[in-house]
Design a protein around this motif. Structure first.
Motif, mmCIF file in Angstrom:
data_model
loop_
_atom_site.group_PDB
_atom_site.id
_atom_site.type_symbol
_atom_site.label_atom_id
_atom_site.label_comp_id
_atom_site.label_asym_id
_atom_site.label_seq_id
_atom_site.Cartn_x
_atom_site.Cartn_y
_atom_site.Cartn_z
ATOM 1 N N VAL A 1 0.835 -1.198 0.000
ATOM 2 C CA VAL A 1 0.000 0.000 0.000
ATOM 3 C C VAL A 1 0.872 1.251 0.000
ATOM 4 C CG1 VAL A 1 -1.689 1.318 1.333
ATOM 5 C CG2 VAL A 1 -1.955 -1.148 1.101
ATOM 6 N N ALA A 2 1.917 1.246 0.819
ATOM 7 C CA ALA A 2 2.819 2.399 0.881
ATOM 8 C C ALA A 2 3.529 2.605 -0.456
ATOM 9 C CB ALA A 2 3.836 2.215 2.004
ATOM 10 N N GLU A 3 3.954 1.520 -1.079
ATOM 11 C CA GLU A 3 4.617 1.624 -2.384
ATOM 12 C C GLU A 3 3.651 2.156 -3.443
ATOM 13 O OE1 GLU A 3 6.216 -2.194 -3.317
ATOM 14 O OE2 GLU A 3 7.793 -2.046 -1.803
ATOM 15 N N THR A 4 2.408 1.672 -3.413
ATOM 16 C CA THR A 4 1.408 2.125 -4.369
ATOM 17 C C THR A 4 1.111 3.611 -4.181
ATOM 18 O OG1 THR A 4 0.415 -0.080 -4.466
ATOM 19 C CG2 THR A 4 -0.942 1.762 -5.226
ATOM 20 N N CYS A 5 0.921 4.026 -2.933
ATOM 21 C CA CYS A 5 0.665 5.446 -2.653
ATOM 22 C C CYS A 5 1.848 6.311 -3.092
ATOM 23 C CB CYS A 5 0.380 5.655 -1.166
ATOM 24 S SG CYS A 5 -1.214 5.004 -0.657
ATOM 25 N N GLY A 6 3.055 5.838 -2.835
ATOM 26 C CA GLY A 6 4.240 6.573 -3.259
ATOM 27 C C GLY A 6 4.315 6.704 -4.767
ATOM 28 N N GLU A 7 3.969 5.646 -5.467
ATOM 29 C CA GLU A 7 3.997 5.684 -6.931
ATOM 30 C C GLU A 7 2.927 6.637 -7.472
ATOM 31 O OE1 GLU A 7 3.767 2.573 -10.659
ATOM 32 O OE2 GLU A 7 4.448 1.858 -8.702
ATOM 33 N N ILE A 8 1.761 6.650 -6.839
ATOM 34 C CA ILE A 8 0.691 7.565 -7.249
ATOM 35 C C ILE A 8 1.143 9.011 -7.074
ATOM 36 C CG2 ILE A 8 -1.614 8.415 -6.621
ATOM 37 C CD1 ILE A 8 -2.298 5.445 -5.949
ATOM 38 N N VAL A 9 1.684 9.322 -5.906
ATOM 39 C CA VAL A 9 2.124 10.695 -5.622
ATOM 40 C C VAL A 9 3.246 11.105 -6.571
ATOM 41 C CG1 VAL A 9 3.249 12.154 -3.893
ATOM 42 C CG2 VAL A 9 1.331 10.690 -3.243
ATOM 43 N N LEU A 10 4.188 10.213 -6.808
ATOM 44 C CA LEU A 10 5.302 10.521 -7.706
ATOM 45 C C LEU A 10 4.822 10.761 -9.141
ATOM 46 C CD1 LEU A 10 8.371 10.807 -7.900
ATOM 47 C CD2 LEU A 10 8.488 8.367 -8.375
ATOM 48 N N ALA A 11 3.893 9.947 -9.613
ATOM 49 C CA ALA A 11 3.369 10.112 -10.974
ATOM 50 C C ALA A 11 2.632 11.443 -11.120
ATOM 51 C CB ALA A 11 2.448 8.943 -11.322
ATOM 52 N N VAL A 12 1.808 11.784 -10.124
ATOM 53 C CA VAL A 12 1.071 13.046 -10.178
ATOM 54 C C VAL A 12 2.032 14.227 -10.063
ATOM 55 C CG1 VAL A 12 -0.634 14.482 -8.980
ATOM 56 C CG2 VAL A 12 -1.107 12.069 -9.408
ATOM 57 N N ALA A 13 3.044 14.100 -9.223
ATOM 58 C CA ALA A 13 4.028 15.183 -9.074
ATOM 59 C C ALA A 13 4.777 15.422 -10.389
ATOM 60 C CB ALA A 13 5.007 14.860 -7.952
ATOM 61 N N ALA A 14 5.172 14.345 -11.061
ATOM 62 C CA ALA A 14 5.885 14.492 -12.331
ATOM 63 C C ALA A 14 4.992 15.166 -13.375
ATOM 64 C CB ALA A 14 6.350 13.122 -12.828
ATOM 65 N N ALA A 15 3.729 14.757 -13.441
ATOM 66 C CA ALA A 15 2.805 15.375 -14.392
ATOM 67 C C ALA A 15 2.577 16.844 -14.043
ATOM 68 C CB ALA A 15 1.478 14.616 -14.407
ATOM 69 N N THR A 16 2.531 17.153 -12.753
ATOM 70 C CA THR A 16 2.324 18.535 -12.316
ATOM 71 C C THR A 16 3.484 19.431 -12.729
ATOM 72 O OG1 THR A 16 0.974 17.765 -10.468
ATOM 73 C CG2 THR A 16 1.885 19.989 -10.295
ATOM 74 N N VAL A 17 4.692 18.910 -12.661
ATOM 75 C CA VAL A 17 5.863 19.678 -13.108
ATOM 76 C C VAL A 17 5.747 19.981 -14.598
ATOM 77 C CG1 VAL A 17 8.361 19.543 -13.498
ATOM 78 C CG2 VAL A 17 7.403 18.879 -11.286
ATOM 79 N N VAL A 18 5.330 19.002 -15.372
ATOM 80 C CA VAL A 18 5.172 19.211 -16.817
ATOM 81 C C VAL A 18 4.081 20.259 -17.083
ATOM 82 C CG1 VAL A 18 4.506 18.122 -19.004
ATOM 83 C CG2 VAL A 18 6.026 16.918 -17.419
ATOM 84 N N VAL A 19 2.970 20.179 -16.369
ATOM 85 C CA VAL A 19 1.906 21.176 -16.535
ATOM 86 C C VAL A 19 2.423 22.567 -16.189
ATOM 87 C CG1 VAL A 19 -0.335 21.962 -15.665
ATOM 88 C CG2 VAL A 19 0.003 19.555 -16.214
ATOM 89 N N ALA A 20 3.184 22.672 -15.116
ATOM 90 C CA ALA A 20 3.736 23.978 -14.717
ATOM 91 C C ALA A 20 4.645 24.539 -15.807
ATOM 92 C CB ALA A 20 4.499 23.846 -13.403
ATOM 93 N N LEU A 21 5.412 23.672 -16.449
ATOM 94 C CA LEU A 21 6.300 24.124 -17.518
ATOM 95 C C LEU A 21 5.534 24.546 -18.777
ATOM 96 C CD1 LEU A 21 9.142 21.450 -17.158
ATOM 97 C CD2 LEU A 21 9.244 23.869 -16.506
ATOM 98 N N LEU A 22 4.405 23.915 -19.027
ATOM 99 C CA LEU A 22 3.628 24.192 -20.234
ATOM 100 C C LEU A 22 2.522 25.221 -20.025
ATOM 101 C CD1 LEU A 22 3.191 20.557 -21.596
ATOM 102 C CD2 LEU A 22 4.759 22.320 -22.429
ATOM 103 N N GLU A 23 2.319 25.644 -18.794
ATOM 104 C CA GLU A 23 1.197 26.519 -18.456
ATOM 105 C C GLU A 23 1.169 27.808 -19.272
ATOM 106 O OE1 GLU A 23 -0.802 28.418 -14.466
ATOM 107 O OE2 GLU A 23 1.298 27.853 -14.435
#
Length: 108
Positions: free
Chosen positions: A4-26
């Motif tokens: 569960v901890a690994e899954t939650c970590g992977e979810i947060v990491l994936a969303v964080a990476a996408a958020t960085v890309v959105v911030a760059l393209l905003e």
């Protein structure tokens, strides 16, 4: 518990990476249309962790996009109807992508 901890970590990491890309393209595109940047994150998590993890990634992605990039910023509120529609369409697409990834994972 570790899974569960690994899954939650992977979810947060994936969303964080996408958020960085959105911030760059905003500056190049309206924030609501950049929701598609979260789809690869949903797909990756759904393929690796299953449909429910993909759904959690989709919901977290929508909330993050709304909170950080859509006016009024830093509130979970939406001022324009087109932004709400974009978020709903993104969430529906993310759910479909997550479900298809889960089906492909089950067949493999």
């Amino acid at each position: 518990m570790r899974l569960v901890a690994e899954t939650c970590g992977e979810i947060v990491l994936a969303v964080a990476a996408a958020t960085v890309v959105v911030a760059l393209l905003e500056s190049a595109s309206p924030a609501a249309s950049l929701g598609v940047v979260y789809l690869p994150a949903v797909l990756e998590v759904a393929v690796r962790r299953g449909q429910w993890a993909g759904l959690a990634t989709a919901v977290l992605g929508v909330l993050t996009l709304n909170y950080l990039f859509i006016a009024p910023r830093h509130q979970l509120a939406i001022r324009h109807t087109q932004d709400l529609i974009a978020l709903i369409v993104f969430l529906m697409a993310a759910v479909v992508v997550g479900r298809l990834a889960e089906l492909g994972r089950a067949r493999a």
